[in-house]
Design a protein around this motif. Structure first.
Motif, PDB file in Angstrom:
ATOM      1  N   ALA A 297       0.705  -1.177  -0.065  1.00 56.95           N
ATOM      2  CA  ALA A 297       0.025  -0.103  -0.087  1.00 56.95           C
ATOM      3  C   ALA A 297       0.744   1.277   0.047  1.00 56.95           C
ATOM      4  N   PHE A 298       1.932   1.273   0.687  1.00 60.21           N
ATOM      5  CA  PHE A 298       2.737   2.346   0.807  1.00 60.21           C
ATOM      6  C   PHE A 298       3.430   2.682  -0.577  1.00 60.21           C
ATOM      7  N   TYR A 299       3.869   1.497  -1.244  1.00 58.83           N
ATOM      8  CA  TYR A 299       4.693   1.867  -2.520  1.00 58.83           C
ATOM      9  C   TYR A 299       3.494   1.608  -3.615  1.00 58.83           C
ATOM     10  N   LYS A 300       2.373   1.891  -3.541  1.00 59.42           N
ATOM     11  CA  LYS A 300       1.631   1.333  -4.404  1.00 59.42           C
ATOM     12  C   LYS A 300       1.844   1.853  -6.048  1.00 59.42           C
ATOM     13  N   ASP A 301       2.650   3.067  -6.205  1.00 57.61           N
ATOM     14  CA  ASP A 301       3.027   3.316  -7.534  1.00 57.61           C
ATOM     15  C   ASP A 301       4.573   2.908  -7.672  1.00 57.61           C
ATOM     16  N   ASP A 302       5.054   2.258  -7.011  1.00 53.97           N
ATOM     17  CA  ASP A 302       6.482   1.822  -7.150  1.00 53.97           C
ATOM     18  C   ASP A 302       6.519   0.356  -6.658  1.00 53.97           C
ATOM     19  N   THR A 303       6.185  -0.573  -7.521  1.00 53.98           N
ATOM     20  CA  THR A 303       6.111  -1.848  -7.484  1.00 53.98           C
ATOM     21  C   THR A 303       7.535  -2.366  -7.233  1.00 53.98           C
ATOM     22  N   GLU A 304       8.495  -2.173  -7.693  1.00 46.84           N
ATOM     23  CA  GLU A 304       9.830  -2.637  -7.484  1.00 46.84           C
ATOM     24  C   GLU A 304      10.265  -2.391  -6.118  1.00 46.84           C
ATOM     25  N   SER A 305       9.948  -1.285  -5.401  1.00 48.58           N
ATOM     26  CA  SER A 305      10.329  -0.905  -4.194  1.00 48.58           C
ATOM     27  C   SER A 305       9.382  -1.824  -3.332  1.00 48.58           C
ATOM     28  N   SER A 306       8.357  -1.757  -3.320  1.00 50.14           N
ATOM     29  CA  SER A 306       7.310  -2.528  -2.795  1.00 50.14           C
ATOM     30  C   SER A 306       7.623  -4.018  -2.845  1.00 50.14           C
ATOM     31  N   LEU A 307       8.021  -4.694  -3.712  1.00 48.44           N
ATOM     32  CA  LEU A 307       8.529  -6.152  -3.896  1.00 48.44           C
ATOM     33  C   LEU A 307       9.867  -6.244  -3.094  1.00 48.44           C
ATOM     34  N   LYS A 308      10.707  -5.323  -3.064  1.00 45.67           N
ATOM     35  CA  LYS A 308      12.106  -5.518  -2.317  1.00 45.67           C
ATOM     36  C   LYS A 308      11.752  -5.614  -0.604  1.00 45.67           C
ATOM     37  N   GLU A 309      10.932  -4.443  -0.167  1.00 42.72           N
ATOM     38  CA  GLU A 309      10.446  -4.622   1.294  1.00 42.72           C
ATOM     39  C   GLU A 309       9.733  -6.034   1.540  1.00 42.72           C
ATOM     40  N   GLN A 310       8.608  -6.289   0.753  1.00 43.04           N
ATOM     41  CA  GLN A 310       8.214  -7.505   0.890  1.00 43.04           C
ATOM     42  C   GLN A 310       8.588  -8.796   1.113  1.00 43.04           C
ATOM     43  N   GLN A 311      10.060  -8.641   0.154  1.00 44.42           N
ATOM     44  CA  GLN A 311      10.744  -9.933   0.068  1.00 44.42           C
ATOM     45  C   GLN A 311      11.785 -10.006   1.562  1.00 44.42           C
ATOM     46  N   VAL A 312      12.036  -8.906   1.886  1.00 45.35           N
ATOM     47  CA  VAL A 312      12.681  -8.938   3.171  1.00 45.35           C
ATOM     48  C   VAL A 312      11.597  -9.387   4.346  1.00 45.35           C
ATOM     49  N   CYS A 313      10.689  -9.091   4.238  1.00 39.35           N
ATOM     50  CA  CYS A 313       9.590  -9.751   5.405  1.00 39.35           C
ATOM     51  C   CYS A 313       9.508 -11.347   5.341  1.00 39.35           C
ATOM     52  N   LEU A 314       9.286 -11.383   3.866  1.00 41.40           N
ATOM     53  CA  LEU A 314       9.167 -13.062   3.638  1.00 41.40           C
ATOM     54  C   LEU A 314      10.053 -13.865   4.165  1.00 41.40           C
ATOM     55  N   ASN A 315      11.380 -13.166   3.576  1.00 41.84           N
ATOM     56  CA  ASN A 315      12.610 -14.004   3.929  1.00 41.84           C
ATOM     57  C   ASN A 315      12.826 -14.299   5.411  1.00 41.84           C
ATOM     58  N   ILE A 316      12.396 -13.316   6.279  1.00 41.03           N
ATOM     59  CA  ILE A 316      12.236 -13.477   7.626  1.00 41.03           C
ATOM     60  C   ILE A 316      11.472 -14.253   8.257  1.00 41.03           C
ATOM     61  N   LEU A 317      10.188 -14.398   7.581  1.00 43.63           N
ATOM     62  CA  LEU A 317       9.119 -15.215   8.120  1.00 43.63           C
ATOM     63  C   LEU A 317       9.807 -16.679   7.829  1.00 43.63           C
ATOM     64  N   THR A 318      10.044 -16.963   6.438  1.00 46.67           N
ATOM     65  CA  THR A 318      10.569 -18.378   6.221  1.00 46.67           C
ATOM     66  C   THR A 318      11.679 -18.922   7.056  1.00 46.67           C
ATOM     67  N   GLY A 319      12.547 -17.998   7.965  1.00 43.12           N
ATOM     68  CA  GLY A 319      13.169 -18.638   8.857  1.00 43.12           C
ATOM     69  C   GLY A 319      12.520 -19.324   9.998  1.00 43.12           C
ATOM     70  N   GLN A 320      11.518 -18.877  10.178  1.00 42.47           N
ATOM     71  CA  GLN A 320      10.560 -19.508  11.217  1.00 42.47           C
ATOM     72  C   GLN A 320      10.290 -20.835  10.983  1.00 42.47           C
ATOM     73  N   LEU A 321      10.462 -21.500   9.861  1.00 42.51           N
ATOM     74  CA  LEU A 321      10.207 -22.694   9.502  1.00 42.51           C
ATOM     75  C   LEU A 321      11.572 -23.794   9.347  1.00 42.51           C
ATOM     76  N   ARG A 322      12.622 -23.074   9.940  1.00 48.11           N
ATOM     77  CA  ARG A 322      13.763 -23.862   9.648  1.00 48.11           C
ATOM     78  C   ARG A 322      14.252 -24.678  11.019  1.00 48.11           C
ATOM     79  N   ASP A 323      13.193 -24.600  12.047  1.00 46.91           N
ATOM     80  CA  ASP A 323      13.412 -25.192  13.291  1.00 46.91           C
ATOM     81  C   ASP A 323      13.155 -26.814  13.120  1.00 46.91           C
ATOM     82  N   PRO A 324      14.113 -27.856  13.203  1.00 43.21           N
ATOM     83  CA  PRO A 324      13.746 -29.210  12.966  1.00 43.21           C
ATOM     84  C   PRO A 324      12.504 -29.821  13.849  1.00 43.21           C
TER      85      PRO A 324
END
Length: 173
Positions: free
Chosen positions: A25-52
């Motif tokens: 929503a913040f970068y609604k006119d700048d898709t590239e910046s939006s995807l970069k920020e979202q990617q960082v959040c997703l990468n941190i979230l996926t780390g929560q699935l690495r506990d065996p």
């Protein structure tokens, strides 16, 4: 997210997913910046699935994993009438993760990797769409996995080392 308390980690995961959604929503006119920020959040979230998941793992860990999986994969699923989910344009690196009762009909438009991951309980990618490089190389499924109606809409070369082409890799699975 760095605590052993799974309830606090789950709360942090919901907040991080909300932040990723806010970036759109913040970068609604700048898709590239939006995807970069979202990617960082997703990468941190996926780390929560690495506990065996071990034989003596508490049942709370499996419930936690299911909730984190739902947070992530719900955002890849079709919104309506074939429109991809709000995170479908992100790369999904789930290498070396441990899943429990995972189910996704997601639309994955970019690279998706489950390489060397462990799938405990039921696994379903029935109806999922993978449009780019997709890796399940070295994955372990401890129960049957359902890929019924899954689509791999890419060219599959015989040699995955051909980096100029996209591929699906289930070798050593």
């Amino acid at each position: 997210l760095a605590t052993e308390d799974l309830t606090k980690r789950e709360s942090g995961a919901y907040a991080l997913a909300a932040l990723a959604d806010d970036w759109a929503a913040f970068y609604k006119d700048d898709t590239e910046s939006s995807l970069k920020e979202q990617q960082v959040c997703l990468n941190i979230l996926t780390g929560q699935l690495r506990d065996p998941i071990l034989e003596n793992s508490p049942s709370e860990l499996c419930k936690f994993k299911e909730r984190i999986q739902n947070i992530i994969f719900a955002r890849f699923e079709e919104i309506s009438d074939g429109n991809p989910g709000q995170w479908s344009d992100l790369n999904l690196n789930l290498e070396n993760c441990h899943f429990y009762n995972i189910s996704s009909k997601g639309i994955f438009k970019n690279r998706t990797s489950f390489a060397n991951s462990r799938f405990h309980g039921k696994t379903s990618f029935a109806g999922a769409h993978f449009y780019n490089n997709t890796l399940f190389k070295g994955a372990h499924f401890y129960e049957p996995a359902d890929f019924n109606r899954a689509h791999f809409n890419i060219k599959t070369p015989f040699n995955p080392n051909d980096h100029y082409r996209t591929y699906v890799d289930f070798s050593e699975t």
